[in-house]
Motif scaffolding. Structure first.
Motif, short mmCIF file in Angstrom:
data_model
loop_
_atom_site.label_atom_id
_atom_site.label_comp_id
_atom_site.label_asym_id
_atom_site.label_seq_id
_atom_site.Cartn_x
_atom_site.Cartn_y
_atom_site.Cartn_z
N LYS A 10 64.01 50.53 49.28
CA LYS A 10 65.26 50.13 49.93
C LYS A 10 65.74 48.81 49.32
CE LYS A 10 68.69 49.10 52.45
NZ LYS A 10 68.84 48.12 53.49
N GLY A 13 72.47 45.79 49.67
CA GLY A 13 73.68 45.62 48.88
C GLY A 13 73.91 44.15 48.58
N GLY A 52 75.27 48.53 51.42
CA GLY A 52 76.64 48.35 50.96
C GLY A 52 77.23 47.01 51.37
N GLY A 53 76.35 46.14 51.91
CA GLY A 53 76.80 44.87 52.48
C GLY A 53 77.51 43.94 51.51
N ARG A 57 80.87 46.04 55.48
CA ARG A 57 80.02 46.41 56.62
C ARG A 57 80.91 46.77 57.79
NH1 ARG A 57 76.30 42.00 55.41
NH2 ARG A 57 74.37 42.92 54.65
N GLY A 58 80.64 47.92 58.41
CA GLY A 58 81.48 48.41 59.50
C GLY A 58 81.59 47.44 60.66
N ASP A 72 82.67 52.02 59.42
CA ASP A 72 81.35 52.50 59.01
C ASP A 72 81.47 53.49 57.85
OD1 ASP A 72 79.76 50.99 60.66
OD2 ASP A 72 79.66 52.47 62.26
N GLY A 75 81.84 51.52 54.90
CA GLY A 75 80.51 51.00 54.52
C GLY A 75 79.69 52.04 53.79
N THR A 133 72.94 57.65 56.40
CA THR A 133 72.60 58.87 57.14
C THR A 133 73.79 59.83 57.16
OG1 THR A 133 73.47 57.93 59.19
CG2 THR A 133 71.13 57.56 58.75
N SER A 135 76.31 59.23 59.07
CA SER A 135 76.92 59.04 60.39
C SER A 135 77.19 57.57 60.68
CB SER A 135 75.99 59.56 61.49
OG SER A 135 75.79 60.93 61.33
N PHE A 138 74.97 53.74 62.28
CA PHE A 138 73.64 53.57 61.71
C PHE A 138 73.73 52.58 60.56
CE2 PHE A 138 73.16 57.79 63.68
CZ PHE A 138 71.96 57.62 64.35
N THR A 140 71.84 51.35 56.60
CA THR A 140 71.07 51.94 55.49
C THR A 140 69.56 51.73 55.71
OG1 THR A 140 71.54 49.94 54.24
CG2 THR A 140 72.85 51.88 53.73
N1 UDP Z 1 76.62 52.74 57.36
C1 UDP Z 1 76.82 53.72 58.33
N2 UDP Z 1 75.87 54.70 58.50
C2 UDP Z 1 74.73 54.74 57.77
C3 UDP Z 1 74.52 53.73 56.80
C4 UDP Z 1 75.47 52.74 56.61
O1 UDP Z 1 77.82 53.72 59.01
O2 UDP Z 1 73.91 55.65 57.96
C5 UDP Z 1 77.66 51.72 57.10
C6 UDP Z 1 77.66 50.57 58.10
O3 UDP Z 1 78.99 50.22 58.35
C7 UDP Z 1 76.97 49.45 57.31
C8 UDP Z 1 77.46 49.71 55.91
O4 UDP Z 1 77.50 51.14 55.81
O5 UDP Z 1 77.39 48.18 57.76
C9 UDP Z 1 76.62 49.15 54.80
O6 UDP Z 1 75.26 49.39 55.02
P1 UDP Z 1 74.23 48.21 55.39
O7 UDP Z 1 74.90 47.20 56.28
O8 UDP Z 1 73.00 48.83 55.89
O9 UDP Z 1 74.02 47.56 53.98
P2 UDP Z 1 73.06 46.33 53.56
O10 UDP Z 1 73.09 45.34 54.69
O11 UDP Z 1 71.68 46.89 53.36
O12 UDP Z 1 73.69 45.85 52.30
#
Ligand code: UDP
Length: 236
Positions: A10, A13, A52-53, A57-58, A72, A75, A133, A135, A138, A140
């Motif tokens: 894992k 982002g 995807g941060g 981020r949603g 989301d 994201g 996922t 959806s 949630f 990542t």
């Molecule tokens: N996201 C989502 N469903 C998922 C995975 C990710 O809606 O199953 C969206 C959510 O908005 C999240 C964004 O994708 O804020 C980016 O993912 P994440 O914040 O986990 O990224 P990281 O913090 O690891 O960069």
């Protein structure tokens, strides 16, 4: 022999943006690709989830007035962008790989299928699982727990910019001490910010160990696979 045969890696982002504060830092991207190829060459089967941060981020979007579900979805699209970038960087150094998406979007990526993913990994391809996922609501981290469990990974390796789990945030509290290993319940009870609770609970219920280490130091992924104790193990 390596410490683990099949891993779910894992990557956040946020780490991908390197020093530049936004988007994709090509230096960091190529360092990640080189580290991944190095362990693929050792015979390790590799599945990857990237956040995807660095793009969107949603939850942050919702705070600024975006619809949460659309935010989301944005994201999730951000994770696809990062996955394509990593796929391209791996391809450039000769590492066979494919991107799977949790939401249908051929020809950008193949629609996720557990058995196809395992078959590809067994044949030496790195498989990148994008769109989390599929959806909203949630993260990542949860996407990684889910894919890690599904593909029967031996461990989830969570590459961060810190070398493990500490009693407090080591970047803010100089007295924080590092755990060599810790149980899932203790992570939850102490409110440690390793991953969100949904992700931790899934790993706990399905016995998927999590190993937190600093991926931003080149060579560390190989060291983890070689058995060096450089991070923190979370287990039951
Ligand atoms: N996201 C989502 N469903 C998922 C995975 C990710 O809606 O199953 C969206 C959510 O908005 C999240 C964004 O994708 O804020 C980016 O993912 P994440 O914040 O986990 O990224 P990281 O913090 O690891 O960069």
């Amino acid at each position: 022999m390596t410490r683990f045969n099949r891993i779910l890696l894992k990557l956040s982002g946020e780490s991908l943006m390197g020093e530049q504060g936004y988007g994709i830092d090509v230096k960091r991207l190529s360092e990640y690709a080189a580290q991944i190829k190095e362990v693929a060459d050792m015979g390790v089967q590799i599945g990857i989830v990237i956040g995807g941060g660095n793009i969107f981020r949603g939850l942050t979007g919702a705070g600024k007035g975006f619809d949460r579900v659309k935010g989301d979805q944005m994201g999730m699209c951000a994770t696809v962008i990062n996955s394509l970038a990593l796929s391209s960087a791996l391809g450039a150094i000769g590492q066979r790989n494919r991107v799977m998406t949790a939401i249908r979007m051929e020809p950008i990526g193949e629609f996720y299928n557990k058995w196809k993913a395992i078959e590809a990994m067994e044949q030496g391809e790195v498989v990148i699982f994008s769109a989390g996922t599929g959806s909203p609501y949630f993260t990542t981290d949860t996407g990684s727990s889910l894919r890690g469990i599904e593909i029967e990974a031996d461990v989830m390796l969570k590459g961060t910019r810190v070398d493990g789990i500490y009693t407090a945030d080591p970047e803010k509290d100089p007295t924080a001490t590092k755990f060599h290993d810790i149980t899932y319940s203790e992570v939850i009870a102490r409110g440690l910010k390793v991953m969100d609770i949904t992700a931790i609970a899934m790993c706990m219920q399905n016995d998927l160990p999590i190993y937190v280490f600093n991926m931003d130091i080149v060579g560390n992924l190989r060291r983890v696979l070689s058995g060096d104790d450089i991070g923190t193990l979370v287990h039951n």
